[in-house]
Design an enzyme around this catalytic site. Structure first.
Site, short mmCIF file in Angstrom:
data_model
loop_
_atom_site.label_atom_id
_atom_site.label_comp_id
_atom_site.label_asym_id
_atom_site.label_seq_id
_atom_site.Cartn_x
_atom_site.Cartn_y
_atom_site.Cartn_z
N ASP A 57 101.65 22.73 99.98
CA ASP A 57 101.78 24.00 99.26
C ASP A 57 100.52 24.43 98.53
O ASP A 57 100.56 25.20 97.59
CB ASP A 57 102.93 23.86 98.25
CG ASP A 57 102.76 22.62 97.38
OD1 ASP A 57 101.62 22.11 97.29
OD2 ASP A 57 103.75 22.16 96.79
N GLU A 100 105.63 18.59 105.53
CA GLU A 100 106.26 18.62 104.20
C GLU A 100 106.80 20.03 103.90
O GLU A 100 106.55 20.61 102.84
CB GLU A 100 105.30 18.18 103.09
CG GLU A 100 106.02 17.75 101.82
CD GLU A 100 105.08 17.38 100.69
OE1 GLU A 100 104.30 18.23 100.23
OE2 GLU A 100 105.11 16.21 100.27
N GLU A 115 102.16 26.97 93.72
CA GLU A 115 102.64 26.21 94.87
C GLU A 115 103.99 26.68 95.41
O GLU A 115 104.22 26.67 96.62
CB GLU A 115 102.69 24.72 94.54
CG GLU A 115 101.33 24.04 94.39
CD GLU A 115 100.70 24.22 93.02
OE1 GLU A 115 101.29 24.92 92.15
OE2 GLU A 115 99.60 23.66 92.81
N HIS A 119 97.38 17.32 86.09
CA HIS A 119 96.43 18.31 86.62
C HIS A 119 97.01 19.70 86.80
O HIS A 119 96.27 20.66 86.98
CB HIS A 119 95.86 17.84 87.96
CG HIS A 119 96.81 18.00 89.12
ND1 HIS A 119 97.81 17.09 89.36
CD2 HIS A 119 96.94 18.96 90.06
CE1 HIS A 119 98.50 17.48 90.42
NE2 HIS A 119 97.99 18.61 90.87
N ARG A 137 98.42 23.46 87.04
CA ARG A 137 98.04 24.71 86.37
C ARG A 137 99.02 25.10 85.26
O ARG A 137 98.63 25.57 84.21
CB ARG A 137 98.00 25.86 87.39
CG ARG A 137 96.68 25.98 88.08
CD ARG A 137 96.67 27.17 89.04
NE ARG A 137 95.33 27.64 89.28
CZ ARG A 137 94.43 27.00 90.01
NH1 ARG A 137 94.72 25.84 90.55
NH2 ARG A 137 93.21 27.50 90.19
N HIS A 195 91.43 14.17 86.53
CA HIS A 195 91.18 15.09 87.63
C HIS A 195 89.78 15.68 87.45
O HIS A 195 89.27 15.76 86.34
CB HIS A 195 92.25 16.19 87.59
CG HIS A 195 92.30 17.04 88.83
ND1 HIS A 195 91.39 18.04 89.06
CD2 HIS A 195 93.13 17.04 89.88
CE1 HIS A 195 91.67 18.62 90.22
NE2 HIS A 195 92.74 18.02 90.74
C1 UD1 Z 1 94.76 21.83 93.78
C2 UD1 Z 1 96.03 22.50 94.32
C3 UD1 Z 1 97.26 21.78 93.81
C4 UD1 Z 1 97.18 20.29 94.10
C5 UD1 Z 1 95.88 19.74 93.53
C6 UD1 Z 1 95.71 18.27 93.84
C7 UD1 Z 1 96.01 24.94 94.67
C8 UD1 Z 1 96.13 26.26 94.04
N1 UD1 Z 1 96.09 23.88 93.84
O1 UD1 Z 1 94.76 22.03 92.36
O2 UD1 Z 1 98.40 22.31 94.47
O3 UD1 Z 1 98.29 19.64 93.52
O4 UD1 Z 1 94.79 20.45 94.10
O5 UD1 Z 1 94.56 17.75 93.22
O6 UD1 Z 1 95.83 24.84 95.87
N2 UD1 Z 1 86.92 19.90 91.42
C9 UD1 Z 1 85.74 19.21 91.63
N3 UD1 Z 1 85.69 18.31 92.66
C10 UD1 Z 1 86.77 18.06 93.48
C11 UD1 Z 1 87.96 18.76 93.24
C12 UD1 Z 1 88.02 19.68 92.22
O7 UD1 Z 1 84.77 19.39 90.93
O8 UD1 Z 1 86.67 17.23 94.40
C13 UD1 Z 1 87.02 20.89 90.29
C14 UD1 Z 1 86.31 22.22 90.55
O9 UD1 Z 1 85.71 22.62 89.36
C15 UD1 Z 1 87.46 23.17 90.85
C16 UD1 Z 1 88.56 22.61 90.00
O10 UD1 Z 1 88.37 21.19 90.06
O11 UD1 Z 1 87.13 24.49 90.49
C17 UD1 Z 1 89.97 22.97 90.40
O12 UD1 Z 1 90.23 22.73 91.78
P1 UD1 Z 1 91.37 23.62 92.53
O13 UD1 Z 1 91.46 23.14 93.93
O14 UD1 Z 1 91.12 25.06 92.28
O15 UD1 Z 1 92.72 23.29 91.75
P2 UD1 Z 1 93.41 21.91 91.47
O16 UD1 Z 1 93.86 21.94 90.06
O17 UD1 Z 1 92.59 20.77 91.94
#
Ligand code: UD1
Length: 370
Positions: free
Chosen positions: A100, A122, A136, A209, A211, A242
């Site tokens: 999702d 899933e 999600e 983690h 939102r 995270h």
């Molecule tokens: C995302 C998914 C969420 C999932 C989660 C698992 C969406 C909207 N959200 O949320 O469903 O449960 O991943 O982790 O699809 N970042 C890094 N390095 C990484 C990963 C993330 O620096 O390897 C930082 C970046 O600044 C990025 C921020 O984390 O902007 C948020 O990442 P994002 O994918 O937008 O949302 P998640 O909260 O990770």
């Protein structure tokens, strides 16, 4: 064996997608009936790299879309644009997405625009609250409306899909997370954390983690942790942070100075499985951990107001506690004080699958495309 191999494209962007699709990629690549390509949107960078490395997987293309503090629009537009070109070039028979995330939704939409069949791993999870989890719940509903093959992990998910009025075939496969978990757990992974003696403490393993937990709920969660640590001096908190600065920075500020709090970088998946096996109790807002911990016989307190995974709650191994500090403290205290309550929740059950979901998915795809 088929005359010419069928082309499967698997699209993923975040860590949980990589974990849950790794056994699916491996199962497709074992079969001579398919040529299987993997495309990363790059929604996550380091966190996906770790998982790909652990499962010895390479991607065929990486769109590299990740930006600091990216918005949902950034992720959707970047993925859609990058996927369009790749789909036109490679013309797969089927695109597979998982779960999702926004990558999964954008992947399904990109395939729909090219009239390419979609398989959804899933499928069918629902909270029935559009904004919880956000975004999600909307993502998975939208994918369900576009997919031709729905791989549902549980009978509840099958029922949810049936009442959602989806078109396409619904198949009960189990959750591929159990395939991944069992393969990694069989390697008996270690989890060395500098300064943490696993024998000395009852370790509370936490992850946060989501939102909908940003801001005030995060403060409630941190205070609940601190209250529990203060009341039980034989406990320690292990919290892999995270990568998202919006959650990591406030958690560091609120918890970083406590002598029994261990804040780490995201653990690689093998270490995380090792930590789950060694910990006393899990506190989390993650979906995957709600599925994995019951299989390992560890109680889970779910730091959310809703869950799309009621199976673990029905089985008695997970409890929904929300983000209020007192609720968290009360639920954790009950398990730390009362051996009977703990034992009741620490029963190994596996409502999410038997470890063979990926093979079932490959068979279903073979029949569908043949
Ligand atoms: C995302 C998914 C969420 C999932 C989660 C698992 C969406 C909207 N959200 O949320 O469903 O449960 O991943 O982790 O699809 N970042 C890094 N390095 C990484 C990963 C993330 O620096 O390897 C930082 C970046 O600044 C990025 C921020 O984390 O902007 C948020 O990442 P994002 O994918 O937008 O949302 P998640 O909260 O990770």
């Amino acid at each position: 064996m088929l005359n010419s191999p069928l082309k499967i494209l698997i699209a993923l962007g975040t860590r949980p997608e990589a974990i849950k699709l790794a056994p699916v990629i491996q199962a497709f690549r074992r079969s001579p009936d398919f040529t299987t390509q993997v495309i990363l949107t790059g929604q996550h960078r380091e966190m996906v790299e770790q998982v790909m490395h652990l499962f010895d997987l390479q991607a065929d293309c990486d769109l590299g879309i990740m930006k600091h503090q990216q918005t949902l629009t950034d992720i959707t537009c970047g993925s859609l644009q990058g996927l369009e070109g790749f789909l036109q070039e490679t013309t797969p028979n089927l695109l597979i997405v998982q779960g999702d995330t926004t990558t999964a939704f954008a992947g399904a939409l990109a395939a729909f625009y090219q009239k390419i069949a979609i398989g959804h791993v899933e499928a069918g999870l629902r909270t029935d609250e559009l904004f919880n989890p956000y975004p999600e719940e909307a993502n998975r509903r939208l994918i369900s409306q576009l997919a031709q093959l729905h791989f549902a992990p549980t009978t509840k998910a099958v029922e949810n899909l049936e009442r959602s009025g989806v078109t396409g075939e619904i198949h009960l496969t189990g959750n591929t997370v159990i395939d991944a978990l069992l393969s990694v757990a069989s390697r008996q992974p270690d989890c060395p954390i500098p300064g943490l003696d696993w024998q000395q403490y009852r370790v509370l393993l936490a992850t946060v983690h989501r939102r909908e937990n940003w801001g005030e709920p995060l403060t409630g969660i941190a205070q609940g942790f601190l209250k529990t640590l203060d009341e039980f001096p034989d406990t320690a908190l292990l919290l892999p942070l995270h990568k998202n600065p919006t959650v990591r920075e406030p958690l560091q500020a609120m918890l970083g100075n406590h002598p029994r709090v261990f804040l780490t970088e995201p653990l690689d998946y093998a270490e995380l499985v090792g930590a789950m096996q060694r910990c006393y109790l899990l506190l989390t807002d993650s979906g995957g951990l709600q599925e994995e911990a019951p299989a390992l016989g560890k109680p889970v307190l779910v730091l959310r107001e809703t869950t799309e995974r009621p199976e673990a709650i029905d089985a008695g191994t997970a409890k929904l506690v929300g983000t209020d500090s007192l609720e968290i403290f009360t639920a954790a205290s009950a398990l730390l004080k009362d051996k009977d309550s703990y034992q009741k929740m620490a029963t190994a059950v596996n409502p999410f699958g038997d470890g063979h979901a990926s093979e079932k998915i490959v068979e279903i795809v073979r029949k569908y495309l043949d």
